[in-house]
Design a protein around this motif. Sequence first.
Motif, PDB file in Angstrom:
ATOM      1  N   PHE A  43     -16.996-125.267  56.133  1.00  0.00           N
ATOM      2  CA  PHE A  43     -16.770-124.008  55.425  1.00  0.00           C
ATOM      3  C   PHE A  43     -17.359-124.066  54.008  1.00  0.00           C
ATOM      4  N   GLY A  44     -18.009-122.992  53.592  1.00  0.00           N
ATOM      5  CA  GLY A  44     -18.669-122.963  52.282  1.00  0.00           C
ATOM      6  C   GLY A  44     -17.916-122.121  51.263  1.00  0.00           C
ATOM      7  N   ASP A  45     -18.353-122.125  50.014  1.00  0.00           N
ATOM      8  CA  ASP A  45     -17.556-121.541  48.926  1.00  0.00           C
ATOM      9  C   ASP A  45     -18.213-120.409  48.139  1.00  0.00           C
ATOM     10  N   ASN A  46     -19.463-120.055  48.480  1.00  0.00           N
ATOM     11  CA  ASN A  46     -20.170-119.058  47.655  1.00  0.00           C
ATOM     12  C   ASN A  46     -19.368-117.781  47.434  1.00  0.00           C
ATOM     13  N   GLN A  47     -18.722-117.308  48.518  1.00  0.00           N
ATOM     14  CA  GLN A  47     -17.987-116.038  48.408  1.00  0.00           C
ATOM     15  C   GLN A  47     -16.878-116.105  47.360  1.00  0.00           C
ATOM     16  N   PHE A  48     -16.345-117.289  47.114  1.00  0.00           N
ATOM     17  CA  PHE A  48     -15.221-117.412  46.175  1.00  0.00           C
ATOM     18  C   PHE A  48     -15.659-117.286  44.714  1.00  0.00           C
ATOM     19  N   PHE A  49     -16.923-117.623  44.453  1.00  0.00           N
ATOM     20  CA  PHE A  49     -17.337-117.705  43.050  1.00  0.00           C
ATOM     21  C   PHE A  49     -18.386-116.668  42.671  1.00  0.00           C
ATOM     22  N   GLY A  50     -18.374-115.570  43.404  1.00  0.00           N
ATOM     23  CA  GLY A  50     -19.259-114.466  43.033  1.00  0.00           C
ATOM     24  C   GLY A  50     -20.726-114.762  43.233  1.00  0.00           C
ATOM     25  N   ILE A  51     -21.030-115.523  44.295  1.00  0.00           N
ATOM     26  CA  ILE A  51     -22.445-115.804  44.570  1.00  0.00           C
ATOM     27  C   ILE A  51     -22.818-115.111  45.867  1.00  0.00           C
ATOM     28  N   ASN A  52     -23.814-114.243  45.798  1.00  0.00           N
ATOM     29  CA  ASN A  52     -24.303-113.572  46.991  1.00  0.00           C
ATOM     30  C   ASN A  52     -25.795-113.371  46.809  1.00  0.00           C
ATOM     31  N   HIS A  53     -26.575-113.911  47.723  1.00  0.00           N
ATOM     32  CA  HIS A  53     -28.025-113.901  47.524  1.00  0.00           C
ATOM     33  C   HIS A  53     -28.689-112.591  47.962  1.00  0.00           C
ATOM     34  N   SER A  54     -27.910-111.653  48.503  1.00  0.00           N
ATOM     35  CA  SER A  54     -28.555-110.401  48.901  1.00  0.00           C
ATOM     36  C   SER A  54     -28.081-109.211  48.083  1.00  0.00           C
ATOM     37  N   SER A  55     -27.022-109.371  47.299  1.00  0.00           N
ATOM     38  CA  SER A  55     -26.547-108.223  46.529  1.00  0.00           C
ATOM     39  C   SER A  55     -25.669-108.637  45.361  1.00  0.00           C
ATOM     40  N   ASP A  56     -26.080-108.262  44.159  1.00  0.00           N
ATOM     41  CA  ASP A  56     -25.277-108.544  42.978  1.00  0.00           C
ATOM     42  C   ASP A  56     -23.965-107.771  43.013  1.00  0.00           C
ATOM     43  N   GLU A  57     -24.014-106.591  43.637  1.00  0.00           N
ATOM     44  CA  GLU A  57     -22.805-105.769  43.712  1.00  0.00           C
ATOM     45  C   GLU A  57     -21.753-106.412  44.593  1.00  0.00           C
ATOM     46  N   LYS A  58     -22.196-106.926  45.756  1.00  0.00           N
ATOM     47  CA  LYS A  58     -21.269-107.628  46.642  1.00  0.00           C
ATOM     48  C   LYS A  58     -20.715-108.851  45.927  1.00  0.00           C
ATOM     49  N   ALA A  59     -21.579-109.532  45.187  1.00  0.00           N
ATOM     50  CA  ALA A  59     -21.154-110.722  44.461  1.00  0.00           C
ATOM     51  C   ALA A  59     -20.026-110.365  43.500  1.00  0.00           C
ATOM     52  N   ARG A  60     -20.176-109.251  42.825  1.00  0.00           N
ATOM     53  CA  ARG A  60     -19.157-108.844  41.863  1.00  0.00           C
ATOM     54  C   ARG A  60     -17.858-108.455  42.576  1.00  0.00           C
ATOM     55  N   ALA A  61     -17.995-107.748  43.697  1.00  0.00           N
ATOM     56  CA  ALA A  61     -16.799-107.359  44.455  1.00  0.00           C
ATOM     57  C   ALA A  61     -16.039-108.614  44.892  1.00  0.00           C
ATOM     58  N   GLN A  62     -16.784-109.653  45.284  1.00  0.00           N
ATOM     59  CA  GLN A  62     -16.130-110.901  45.696  1.00  0.00           C
ATOM     60  C   GLN A  62     -15.470-111.601  44.511  1.00  0.00           C
ATOM     61  N   ALA A  63     -16.137-111.548  43.365  1.00  0.00           N
ATOM     62  CA  ALA A  63     -15.553-112.161  42.165  1.00  0.00           C
ATOM     63  C   ALA A  63     -14.225-111.494  41.832  1.00  0.00           C
ATOM     64  N   ILE A  64     -14.154-110.186  42.053  1.00  0.00           N
ATOM     65  CA  ILE A  64     -12.909-109.452  41.788  1.00  0.00           C
ATOM     66  C   ILE A  64     -11.851-109.841  42.821  1.00  0.00           C
ATOM     67  N   LYS A  65     -12.267-109.876  44.087  1.00  0.00           N
ATOM     68  CA  LYS A  65     -11.334-110.214  45.172  1.00  0.00           C
ATOM     69  C   LYS A  65     -10.736-111.615  44.979  1.00  0.00           C
ATOM     70  N   PHE A  66     -11.570-112.554  44.530  1.00  0.00           N
ATOM     71  CA  PHE A  66     -11.109-113.937  44.397  1.00  0.00           C
ATOM     72  C   PHE A  66     -10.840-114.332  42.945  1.00  0.00           C
ATOM     73  N   LYS A  67     -10.293-113.380  42.220  1.00  0.00           N
ATOM     74  CA  LYS A  67      -9.987-113.614  40.814  1.00  0.00           C
ATOM     75  C   LYS A  67      -9.003-114.774  40.647  1.00  0.00           C
ATOM     76  N   THR A  68      -8.029-114.835  41.515  1.00  0.00           N
ATOM     77  CA  THR A  68      -7.003-115.883  41.356  1.00  0.00           C
ATOM     78  C   THR A  68      -7.250-117.040  42.318  1.00  0.00           C
ATOM     79  N   ASN A  69      -6.767-118.217  41.920  1.00  0.00           N
ATOM     80  CA  ASN A  69      -6.865-119.381  42.792  1.00  0.00           C
ATOM     81  C   ASN A  69      -6.043-119.179  44.061  1.00  0.00           C
ATOM     82  N   GLU A  70      -4.960-118.405  43.935  1.00  0.00           N
ATOM     83  CA  GLU A  70      -4.118-118.131  45.098  1.00  0.00           C
ATOM     84  C   GLU A  70      -4.909-117.396  46.180  1.00  0.00           C
ATOM     85  N   ALA A  71      -5.774-116.465  45.754  1.00  0.00           N
ATOM     86  CA  ALA A  71      -6.574-115.704  46.720  1.00  0.00           C
ATOM     87  C   ALA A  71      -7.543-116.627  47.466  1.00  0.00           C
TER      88      ALA A  71
END
Lengths: 293, 339
Positions: free
Chosen positions: A6-34
């Motif tokens: 399992f990889g971690d890019n989605q947790f840290f706002g990294i998305n190689h096809s869309s900066d917008e998706k990357a930001r949405a993920q950064a918001i979703k995974f704001k907390t360590n609990e998430a």
Amino acid sequence: MDRVIFGDNQFFGINHSSDEKARAQAIKFKTNEAVKAVLDIVVEEGINTFMCTTHDRMIGIGEMIRRDKRYLDFKIYPCMPYAHKYANAVTELGIMGTIKHYLPGNIISTLTKGGLAFVKKDFISMMELMVDAEMKMFREISTPVIFIQNVITDLLLGLGMTDFLVGFHNYIRERYNAEPGYITMNLPLLLDTLEKAGIENPIICASINKAGFRMSGGKANYEKVIAQKRCRLIAMQIFAAGTIPYKEAIEYVCEMDGIESVLFGASSRVNIKNSIETIKTYNRVREERAAIE
Amino acid sequence: MIRTGIIGLGKMGISHCAILGAHQDINLVAVCDASSLVLEAFKKHSKYQCFSDYKRMIDSTELDAIVIASPTRFHDEMVSYALEKGLHVFCEKPFSLEYAKGKELAKRAKQLNLVNQVGYHNRFIGTFIEMKRLLKGGVIGPVYHFLAESYGPVVLKESNSTWRSKPAEGGGCLYDYASHTIDLVNFLLGRPVKVSGTQLKMVFSKNVEDAVYATLTLESGISGQLSVNWSDETHRKMNTRITAIGKRGQLIADATELKIYVTAENSTLNLEKGWTIKNITELAGNVNFYLRGEEYSAQIDYFINAIKSKSVENKSSFENACQTDQLISMLQADGAGNY
């Protein structure tokens, strides 16, 4: 190595096809609990290896993993360093300033005493200290494979500074009793270079996907090298940043001979389950075909 | 093989150095840097000849081409010296702190028939190239407004330790960040020639601006907004986005995707009415060696091909770069009272 990692890019706002998706993920995974909640799903679904960058956030997440009994068999493959941290620091503090800023506390006094002369004497030792600094967050967690991030692997590769790739190899084995791994966007060149330096059958994680995305020198060249089975290979970016339909993407890497593990990241139970099921299905297809042959 | 040297082994220089080192048509002969620490690492662990004096490097190594990635204030003298020695020059951005001097250098490179290129790598990113193609094809009708933005987390607290925080040495977000954004506007929409309402804001820095907001007007008369901030930690790394708004649609591009909106189907360009999204995964060309982005290798490939085909016209020429430098000085003047 496990077949599925399992990889971690989605947790840290990294998305190689869309900066917008990357930001949405950064918001979703704001907390360590998430982040931990998704890792819990991963563990429940039977995946026990998590490959992750040495992002500062891992300090807190590591703490939660250490406290959780469900994670007894859980392994982390650290990937170091989290390069943006250092790149931004170099812009702000300069190279020497960055070294001083990030080295572990006990070395600061040595630096002040020896200063520049100390650093110059032995760059390999400096690298080893940096590795130790990055590894601190994983104490008491099983880390059987430790990777250098592609930006550093490929930088050293281009500079011809193979000494550091070899130094890393030796240090990880000696100090951590673990296997060194290399992430790269230049698989054929890296493999040739490591072999010339005497490193046989290395663990390499490279971008491998049906679209040929980030497969430097071309897909055909990669396929040739993979078929030669000269390294223990982890396929990453198998979905080419989500632009290949997932069944097609998984079929491509699972059918290919010469790939030991498949790395993927996802944010929801449905996607995690679907990916695991699909990987299992294509693994079975391949095994059955191999048995017939 | 093109015998090449490099001056400056900072963040950009070291990345160029790796790309040059891995390039099949380049023989990277020598490197030059002022830092004894960096040079020592190269002496010990690389095969290149190492210099601390760029003139000595150029005079003693019979180079065909040079990559200059030193702090901006040294560009003029280094580029000039290299040109007079007959070298093809790739220089990092921004080109010159004094655009009049930059213009002289652009003229001189042409006279001497030497390849001249500046490292505005966004011109080599698939999404922006596709945006330019669509604009040229008129897909969104006449453009009446644009928005050019760059944000990233460079200066996030008070400190002044490197040349990037010194205005006279090319520090500040105008030179470092906004130069990219302005150059992209020039590449995609046309040359900006007028500025107004410039706000230069110091967020953490004491001597340079950390953000710039201004109105730009292009040669064609179209106007739009520039919005750049290098003290923005909501972005993980530098993000640059250009939005072009036309009568019949919009184009929004960054380094990862191009969003297209057209008010009617366009069968020649195969676009349905409404939104179409194109990702860098389909738009990036494959390169032989990858480090940090296809565009960094692509621009070096382009430079090398220009040398091989003896083509002085360049996609990112000294002349283009001077236009950006000139606009930066206009923004400085216009914003001077607004610090």
